[in-house]
Motif scaffolding. Structure first.
Motif, short mmCIF file in Angstrom:
data_model
loop_
_atom_site.label_atom_id
_atom_site.label_comp_id
_atom_site.label_asym_id
_atom_site.label_seq_id
_atom_site.Cartn_x
_atom_site.Cartn_y
_atom_site.Cartn_z
N UNK A 235 12.14 12.68 -29.42
CA UNK A 235 12.70 12.14 -28.08
C UNK A 235 13.44 13.14 -27.38
N UNK B 156 15.76 1.24 -30.31
CA UNK B 156 17.29 1.45 -30.57
C UNK B 156 18.06 0.21 -30.11
N UNK B 157 17.75 -0.37 -28.82
CA UNK B 157 18.42 -1.45 -28.41
C UNK B 157 18.05 -2.64 -29.43
N UNK C 51 20.46 -2.64 -32.39
CA UNK C 51 21.73 -3.02 -32.02
C UNK C 51 21.86 -4.42 -31.84
N UNK D 98 24.94 1.54 -21.86
CA UNK D 98 25.74 1.42 -23.35
C UNK D 98 25.23 2.65 -24.30
N UNK E 236 25.86 3.77 -27.26
CA UNK E 236 25.20 3.47 -28.55
C UNK E 236 23.77 2.93 -28.52
N UNK E 237 23.26 2.41 -27.43
CA UNK E 237 22.11 1.55 -27.46
C UNK E 237 20.98 2.70 -26.86
N UNK E 238 21.21 3.91 -26.52
CA UNK E 238 20.32 4.79 -25.96
C UNK E 238 19.82 5.64 -26.80
N UNK E 239 18.34 6.16 -26.97
CA UNK E 239 18.27 7.22 -27.79
C UNK E 239 18.88 8.57 -27.40
N UNK E 240 19.14 9.19 -28.25
CA UNK E 240 19.74 10.56 -27.96
C UNK E 240 21.18 10.62 -27.73
N UNK F 29 23.23 8.06 -28.57
CA UNK F 29 23.96 7.40 -29.65
C UNK F 29 24.21 8.36 -30.75
#
Lengths: 151, 90, 503
Positions: A45, B82-83, B86, C420, C422-426, C428
């Motif tokens: 990414x 990722x979402x 969580x 949010x 914590x919910x996003x790639x990179x 987090x």
């Protein structure tokens, strides 16, 4: 954040990657038993801004991560990219290890912070305590308003 | 190097790609397809292990369309993963 | 031709069971560790290696700090970390505290970078009516937030002064029962100001914020005044002086009551950076807020003339940041606005609750925006998107959408999910996550994607670079003078919210 922002040097052993290059792209062959999918995703990414990124699974437990430059590469650029990608992968693997190991602790802290909040009076008491600590500890004299002291 | 990547350099014409479901989700591919509608025709079949994509470049003026599409599909898939990890949904 | 080589790289040894939860990244030659609650510690790279290996012993100088901040598993106090985190994220669930009210789209300036969907002065149909204004006030005062700031924007909001007066009076009337802390703030270009309106704003304790882009040649170039030969700069500064005198005459503390100003950076501004800061100092404004252009809306049409790359802007910003720090060393009281926002997150146990830089972003949860016709949006950016013909962010209308329906709208939930960290790639795993915030509406305007590919978003580049600049200076601050300056920038001295003169 670029891959370089996340990489930190704390070296012990050497890790070996097989790298294929065709003049426009580089491909790292990754053993998924050593590098979990989350680490591979995380590393891939980070390169979306500079490269076209492709993930393939040529065999069980193997992941190919290919980076293709968005413009014709400069001399040495592909070798540099391969190095950055390898470092990013190693770094992401550590992050995944730490995240997994501390995941339950974080969940507990989050749950205590947001889902088991004590009564308002306790929060106010807590805040008062924290404020008192801050005011007591003011070695830099920062509580003096601007107009009453020099900067 | 990658036959797919070489095919993607072609300005027009049809390209067939196989994307592994461990990295690319159907929703991620569809989101990218919607984002590139009008520029790129995308037909998805197969899945969930392997998505087979038939792509046709509709606007040859835009460089590297298939590669941009793949980046978007990867971004959308990783973001959703990722979402999902969580349990965060809108 | 395909070549095959091998790549050998150093691998880190880790004993994760010795570690607490933290993120990390490089700041110069050091490694910065950050916690969810925003606590941080800088380590040398060899010390970081020791930490990862679980070999950092209690006699090590960094050990106590790492333990107190929860970076070590040993003696980790989860209850303490939870208390700190709860305090840091006190804004969660608090409800919108900022109500942006668009009194009109009419404006008598045509700024090159305007994003406000302005219209010409004859378009009176873009004025908010008093009936709509009443519904807006009744609507937003249902917020659970105990603090509420009405921010009047436009167009040029004072073109429809009757609506500002009505909202101020009606909200204060309602507040006799609601008992919230209220603020009212008008964001005006001053070019439509007259003495009657100015007097009313002072008498009614309505805060005034204006745009001052810099010295006369910069301001007048950036902000042409439609149909006038008079210079905007002279008018703006003239009214700033008038207001500041009026506050003093009223017996208000001039340190707290003065006209605040915002500036937007164009390519021309970047040639006059120090002069802009000097002007703010000279005019007694203590907060210069250096803001980059948003590369959408009007600006795209004239981007070549006024625009620049994010890298160019960051170089400008860094030069100005150091100039402002240098002025502080000389005893001059001036701060940079966005730096102050980040520093409050970095150096204090609280969060400033700045709606654009938090997780999740404040759109719909920390702020709400009302268009001139009573349409409801999660933020002013949502209204701008609608102004460009895309209604995707419209949450409803004050006629038929309750406050609860608007703030629990699926669009608000989607924006919260997309911001949010914590919910996003990179994001987090990013060291900057405790201090940063992403802008889904900005992403949408840039790329049509609420989430956007993180490495490609200019806000990511901007926030990362700015916070890195701050930590770099803290990392090289052997005598503590920089930290003392930075801590001073974190002190808020509120101007007694809702000073209702009739109460």
């Amino acid at each position: 954040m670029s891959s370089a922002d996340q990489n930190t040097d704390a070296a012990v052993d050497l890790e070996t990657f097989e790298v294929l290059s065709d003049g426009r792209s580089v491909r790292l062959q990754i053993d998924e038993r050593l590098y979990p999918l989350d680490a591979v995703r995380g590393a891939a990414y980070l390169f979306l801004d500079r490269c076209f990124v492709r993930l393939d699974r040529p065999a069980d437990q193997r992941i190919d991560l290919t980076l293709k430059t968005k413009a014709a590469p400069m001399p040495g650029q592909l070798e540099q990219l391969a190095g950055e990608l390898g470092n990013a992968l190693l770094d992401q693997a550590v992050r995944v290890q730490v995240a997994q190991s501390t995941g339950k602790i974080r969940e507990y802290i989050m749950a205590r912070a947001f889902f088991a909040a004590p009564a308002q009076s306790s929060i106010d008491q807590l805040l008062a305590e924290l404020d008192a600590e801050e005011l007591a500890d003011d070695p830099l004299d920062i509580q003096v308003p601007w107009e009453k002291g020099g900067a | 190097m990658s036959p797919d990547a070489r095919a993607a350099d072609a300005p027009t014409g049809a390209v067939t790609l196989d994307l592994h479901g461990d990295f690319y989700s159907a929703a991620g591919i569809d989101e990218a397809a919607a984002a590139y509608a009008g520029l790129l025709m995308v037909e998805r079949s197969g899945g969930p292990t392997l998505h087979r994509l038939a792509l046709r470049v509709e606007d040859a003026e835009v460089d590297d369309l298939v590669d941009h599409f793949l980046n978007h599909a990867l971004h959308a898939s990783v973001t959703a993963a990722r979402r999902g990890a969580l349990g965060a949904t809108a | 031709m395909i070549s095959r080589t091998t790549l050998q790289l150093p691998r880190r040894a880790v004993r994760p069971e010795a570690l607490g939860p933290f993120r990390w990244g490089k700041i110069g030659e050091k490694v910065l560790l950050t916690s969810d609650a925003g606590e941080w510690q800088l380590l040398s790279q060899p010390d970081f290696a020791l930490l990862l290996r679980g070999e950092l012993t209690p006699t090590h100088p960094a050990y106590d700090g790492l333990r107190e901040r929860g970076f070590l598993r040993q003696d980790l106090d989860a209850e303490d970390l939870a208390r700190k985190l709860r305090r840091k994220r006190r804004y969660l669930g608090a409800g919108p505290h900022l109500a942006v009210v668009i009194t009109t789209l009419r404006c008598n300036q045509s700024c090159a970078y305007c994003h406000a969907s302005r219209t010409d002065m004859h378009r009176t149909e873009t004025d908010m009516s008093l009936a709509t204004a009443k519904k807006v006030v009744d609507h937003v005062m249902r917020t659970p937030s105990q603090y509420l700031c009405f921010e009047y924007q436009g167009g040029e909001p004072t073109v429809n002064m009757d609506v500002i007066k009505f909202c101020v009076q009606h909200s204060r009337e309602k507040n006799r029962h609601e008992r919230k802390a209220l603020d009212h703030s008008v964001v005006t270009n001053m070019t439509y100001m007259n003495e009657e309106n100015a007097r009313w704003l002072v008498d009614n304790n309505v805060l005034v914020c204006t745009s001052l882009d810099g010295p006369k040649e910069v301001h007048d170039s950036n902000r042409p005044w439609t149909g006038k030969t008079a210079a905007a700069y002279d008018t703006v500064t003239g009214w700033m002086d008038w207001f500041n005198r009026a506050y003093i005459e009223k017996g208000l503390d001039p340190q707290l009551w003065h006209v605040d100003a915002l500036m937007t950076t164009t390519r021309r501004s970047m040639e006059h950076g120090k002069a802009i800061v000097d002007l703010y100092v000279q005019r007694g404004i203590r907060n210069v807020h250096l803001r980059p252009l948003n590369p959408f809306g009007f600006a795209t049409k004239t981007w070549r003339a006024i625009g620049y790359t994010m890298e160019e802007w960051l170089a400008f910003y860094e030069e100005m940041l150091d100039y402002i720090i240098e002025l502080n060393h000389q005893g001059v009281q001036i701060m940079e606005g966005t730096a102050a926002t980040f520093l409050k997150k970095i150096l204090t146990p609280d969060d400033p609750n700045f709606v654009d830089i938090r997780s999740p972003v404040g759109s719909g949860t920390g702020q709400i925006c009302y268009g001139y016709d009573g349409s409801i949006y999660p933020s002013d950016e949502g209204r701008m998107v609608h102004g460009m013909g895309d209604a995707i962010f419209k949450l409803g209308h004050v006629d038929d959408t309750s406050f609860e329906q608007a703030t629990r709208h699926p669009t608000v939930r989607a924006i919260a999910t997309a911001s949010l960290l914590d919910a996003l790639p990179q994001c987090e795993s990013c060291w900057n996550a405790p201090y940063c915030g992403v802008r889904p509406l900005h992403n949408y305007m840039m790329s049509g994607d609420l989430f956007a590919q993180r490495p490609l978003t200019p806000k990511c580049t901007q926030h990362m670079a700015m916070v890195r600049m701050l930590f770099s200076r803290l990392a090289n601050d052997s005598d503590g003078r920089i930290e003392a300056i930075f801590r001073r920038w974190t002190i808020d001295r509120p101007r007694s919210p809702d000073a209702d003169p009739t109460a």
